[in-house]
Motif scaffolding. Structure first.
Motif, PDB file in Angstrom:
ATOM      1  N   TYR A 192       0.969  -0.880   0.479  1.00 34.47           N
ATOM      2  CA  TYR A 192       0.123   0.079  -0.272  1.00 34.47           C
ATOM      3  C   TYR A 192       0.975   1.112   0.148  1.00 34.47           C
ATOM      4  CZ  TYR A 192       0.768   0.218   5.299  1.00 34.47           C
ATOM      5  OH  TYR A 192       1.907   0.356   6.390  1.00 34.47           O
ATOM      6  N   PRO A 193       0.016   1.893  -0.020  1.00 33.05           N
ATOM      7  CA  PRO A 193       1.506   3.436  -0.560  1.00 33.05           C
ATOM      8  C   PRO A 193       1.215   4.313   0.873  1.00 33.05           C
ATOM      9  CG  PRO A 193      -0.906   3.638  -0.971  1.00 33.05           C
ATOM     10  CD  PRO A 193      -0.752   2.478  -1.059  1.00 33.05           C
ATOM     11  N   ILE A 194       2.361   4.377   1.170  1.00 33.95           N
ATOM     12  CA  ILE A 194       2.473   5.377   2.380  1.00 33.95           C
ATOM     13  C   ILE A 194       1.402   6.124   2.700  1.00 33.95           C
ATOM     14  CG2 ILE A 194       4.077   6.848   1.899  1.00 33.95           C
ATOM     15  CD1 ILE A 194       3.477   4.811   5.193  1.00 33.95           C
ATOM     16  N   THR A 195       0.922   7.071   2.021  1.00 38.12           N
ATOM     17  CA  THR A 195      -0.178   7.828   1.677  1.00 38.12           C
ATOM     18  C   THR A 195      -1.419   7.530   2.620  1.00 38.12           C
ATOM     19  OG1 THR A 195      -0.042   7.553  -0.231  1.00 38.12           O
ATOM     20  CG2 THR A 195       1.537   9.699  -0.007  1.00 38.12           C
ATOM     21  N   LEU A 196      -1.416   6.080   2.559  1.00 44.81           N
ATOM     22  CA  LEU A 196      -2.559   5.582   2.830  1.00 44.81           C
ATOM     23  C   LEU A 196      -2.798   5.765   5.104  1.00 44.81           C
ATOM     24  CD1 LEU A 196      -5.460   4.079   1.810  1.00 44.81           C
ATOM     25  CD2 LEU A 196      -3.972   2.309   2.239  1.00 44.81           C
ATOM     26  N   LEU A 197      -2.345   5.682   5.452  1.00 48.83           N
ATOM     27  CA  LEU A 197      -1.581   5.797   6.864  1.00 48.83           C
ATOM     28  C   LEU A 197      -2.511   7.064   7.127  1.00 48.83           C
ATOM     29  CD1 LEU A 197       1.263   3.926   7.435  1.00 48.83           C
ATOM     30  CD2 LEU A 197      -0.792   3.405   7.752  1.00 48.83           C
ATOM     31  N   PRO A 198      -2.688   7.495   8.406  1.00 43.01           N
ATOM     32  CA  PRO A 198      -3.142   8.445   9.639  1.00 43.01           C
ATOM     33  C   PRO A 198      -1.626   9.497   9.115  1.00 43.01           C
ATOM     34  CG  PRO A 198      -4.060   6.892  10.244  1.00 43.01           C
ATOM     35  CD  PRO A 198      -3.400   5.988   9.018  1.00 43.01           C
ATOM     36  N   GLU A 199      -1.515  10.468   9.297  1.00 41.17           N
ATOM     37  CA  GLU A 199      -0.595  11.152   9.360  1.00 41.17           C
ATOM     38  C   GLU A 199       0.221  11.414   9.903  1.00 41.17           C
ATOM     39  OE1 GLU A 199       0.741  15.914   9.448  1.00 41.17           O
ATOM     40  OE2 GLU A 199      -1.115  15.646   9.116  1.00 41.17           O
ATOM     41  N   ALA A 200       0.460  10.945  11.712  1.00 35.92           N
ATOM     42  CA  ALA A 200       0.692  10.582  12.897  1.00 35.92           C
ATOM     43  C   ALA A 200       1.304   8.887  12.733  1.00 35.92           C
ATOM     44  CB  ALA A 200      -0.733  10.438  14.023  1.00 35.92           C
ATOM     45  N   LEU A 201       1.092   8.144  12.207  1.00 35.18           N
ATOM     46  CA  LEU A 201       1.058   7.352  12.631  1.00 35.18           C
ATOM     47  C   LEU A 201       2.235   7.292  10.796  1.00 35.18           C
ATOM     48  CD1 LEU A 201       1.309   4.489  13.113  1.00 35.18           C
ATOM     49  CD2 LEU A 201      -0.730   3.987  11.753  1.00 35.18           C
ATOM     50  N   ARG A 202       1.739   7.923   9.585  1.00 38.37           N
ATOM     51  CA  ARG A 202       2.954   7.732   8.918  1.00 38.37           C
ATOM     52  C   ARG A 202       4.126   8.630   9.246  1.00 38.37           C
ATOM     53  NH1 ARG A 202      -0.561  10.398   5.578  1.00 38.37           N
ATOM     54  NH2 ARG A 202       0.100  12.372   6.091  1.00 38.37           N
ATOM     55  N   LYS A 203       4.498   9.426   9.936  1.00 35.93           N
ATOM     56  CA  LYS A 203       5.199  10.341   9.867  1.00 35.93           C
ATOM     57  C   LYS A 203       5.824   9.376  11.527  1.00 35.93           C
ATOM     58  CE  LYS A 203       4.032  15.293  10.586  1.00 35.93           C
ATOM     59  NZ  LYS A 203       3.757  16.052  11.292  1.00 35.93           N
ATOM     60  N   LEU A 204       5.563   8.309  12.166  1.00 35.60           N
ATOM     61  CA  LEU A 204       6.178   7.676  13.250  1.00 35.60           C
ATOM     62  C   LEU A 204       6.997   6.686  11.649  1.00 35.60           C
ATOM     63  CD1 LEU A 204       3.726   6.657  15.970  1.00 35.60           C
ATOM     64  CD2 LEU A 204       6.054   7.364  16.430  1.00 35.60           C
ATOM     65  N   VAL A 205       6.268   5.499  11.399  1.00 34.74           N
ATOM     66  CA  VAL A 205       6.562   5.134  10.147  1.00 34.74           C
ATOM     67  C   VAL A 205       7.770   5.393   9.144  1.00 34.74           C
ATOM     68  CG1 VAL A 205       6.934   3.230   8.195  1.00 34.74           C
ATOM     69  CG2 VAL A 205       4.730   3.279  10.136  1.00 34.74           C
ATOM     70  N   MET A 206       7.689   6.653   9.132  1.00 32.92           N
ATOM     71  CA  MET A 206       8.913   7.687   8.516  1.00 32.92           C
ATOM     72  C   MET A 206      10.055   7.764   9.278  1.00 32.92           C
ATOM     73  SD  MET A 206       6.434   9.725   5.531  1.00 32.92           S
ATOM     74  CE  MET A 206       7.418  10.253   5.333  1.00 32.92           C
ATOM     75  N   THR A 207       9.806   7.552  10.642  1.00 33.02           N
ATOM     76  CA  THR A 207      10.979   8.078  11.909  1.00 33.02           C
ATOM     77  C   THR A 207      11.873   7.447  12.422  1.00 33.02           C
ATOM     78  OG1 THR A 207       9.294  10.279  11.884  1.00 33.02           O
ATOM     79  CG2 THR A 207      11.298   9.830  13.281  1.00 33.02           C
ATOM     80  N   LEU A 208      10.541   5.789  12.635  1.00 35.71           N
ATOM     81  CA  LEU A 208      11.079   4.828  13.285  1.00 35.71           C
ATOM     82  C   LEU A 208      11.665   3.433  12.786  1.00 35.71           C
ATOM     83  CD1 LEU A 208       9.352   5.975  16.550  1.00 35.71           C
ATOM     84  CD2 LEU A 208      11.573   6.236  15.926  1.00 35.71           C
ATOM     85  N   ASN A 209      11.000   2.869  11.049  1.00 29.49           N
ATOM     86  CA  ASN A 209      10.810   1.670  10.258  1.00 29.49           C
ATOM     87  C   ASN A 209      12.085   1.522   9.860  1.00 29.49           C
ATOM     88  OD1 ASN A 209      10.111  -0.017   9.719  1.00 29.49           O
ATOM     89  ND2 ASN A 209       7.309   0.040   9.077  1.00 29.49           N
TER      90      ASN A 209
END
Length: 262
Positions: A192-209
């Motif tokens: 799935y595209p990263i944009t599909l995630l809610p903004e808060a969760l998206r930032k966590l994934v892009m920062t900590l995953n």
């Protein structure tokens, strides 16, 4: 510094043993298989086809060249999942040998991660086939792909050593980690595209995953024909370095106690 050089010398001394363990793992995986090593290519291709069929109506319109997008994520994530899962059992699975003779304990963990890495290299053949079928344009930035694979290898090595030593003392780790891997898969934009995630969760994934760092670097080279973002490169190396330092430290700190628990 002297201790580091001593450890490095020991690693070099047992390189042939490690080579034999890696070879054994690879042969065992494909033993009595009619197609043998071809399964390393066919298996990811079949899984990709099934996932493309399942998710095409949901995400394909939002993702350019969905089969390529999918198989890149699938290949890199599968390496992490397979290598670290095997690493968990690398010490307790060789308990009888460790009780009989002296062998550096880290050899077994490193060999598991390395054999999984070799399997992933074989699986890159599936990527090449998909790239050709989907008419992916090659570019000079493909030369950076080995650096991405090195980042992930070091990350998995550190995580694998941490899990291997932990499982000696707490066997429940193997069950907990299976649940962690499931959650990790859904929190990584594999299909799935990263944009599909809610903004808060998206930032966590892009920062900590960490898997987001490695997969996105690979996709930017192949799908966007450009060098990966400097932030992703730096984050990938930092994640690998932290995992390796923590994993090696924990392993060396506890390895003398392994014999009491295995």
């Amino acid at each position: 510094m002297n201790l580091f050089l001593k450890r490095l010398g020991g690693f070099y001394k047992y390189r042939f043993l490690m080579q034999q363990l890696v070879t054994k793992d690879i042969k065992l995986k494909y033993r009595r298989s009619f197609l043998g090593y071809l399964w390393s290519i066919l298996n990811p291709l079949m899984v990709m086809v099934i996932m493309v069929i399942v998710f095409s109506n949901m995400f394909r319109s939002d993702i350019v060249n969905f089969p390529v997008y999918l198989i890149i994520g699938q290949t890199l994530y599968n390496f992490m999942s397979e290598s670290t899962t095997q690493a968990i059992f690398s010490i307790i699975g060789n308990a009888s040998l460790l009780k009989k003779t002296y062998v550096p304990k880290y050899v077994f963990t490193v060999s598991k991660i390395t054999s999984s890495f070799v399997n992933m290299v074989f699986a890159l053949g599936a990527l090449v086939i998909v790239f050709v079928v989907c008419r992916v344009v090659s570019n000079v930035f493909y030369l950076f792909i080995p650096v991405i694979l090195l980042q992930e290898y070091l990350f998995c090595l550190g995580l694998g050593m941490l899990l291997a030593q932990g499982c000696v003392f707490f066997r429940d780790i193997q069950h907990i980690y299976n649940a962690v891997l499931t959650a990790w898969m859904y929190l990584t934009p594999l299909f799935y595209p990263i944009t599909l995630l809610p903004e808060a969760l998206r930032k966590l994934v892009m920062t900590l995953n960490p898997m987001y760092f490695y997969i996105t670097q690979f996709r930017q080279i192949v799908l966007e024909c450009r060098m990966p973002d400097p932030y992703l490169i730096l984050a990938g190396f930092v994640a690998a370095g932290v995992a390796l330092l923590v994993g090696v430290w924990a392993f060396l700190k506890t390895q003398d106690k392994f014999i009491l628990y295995i």
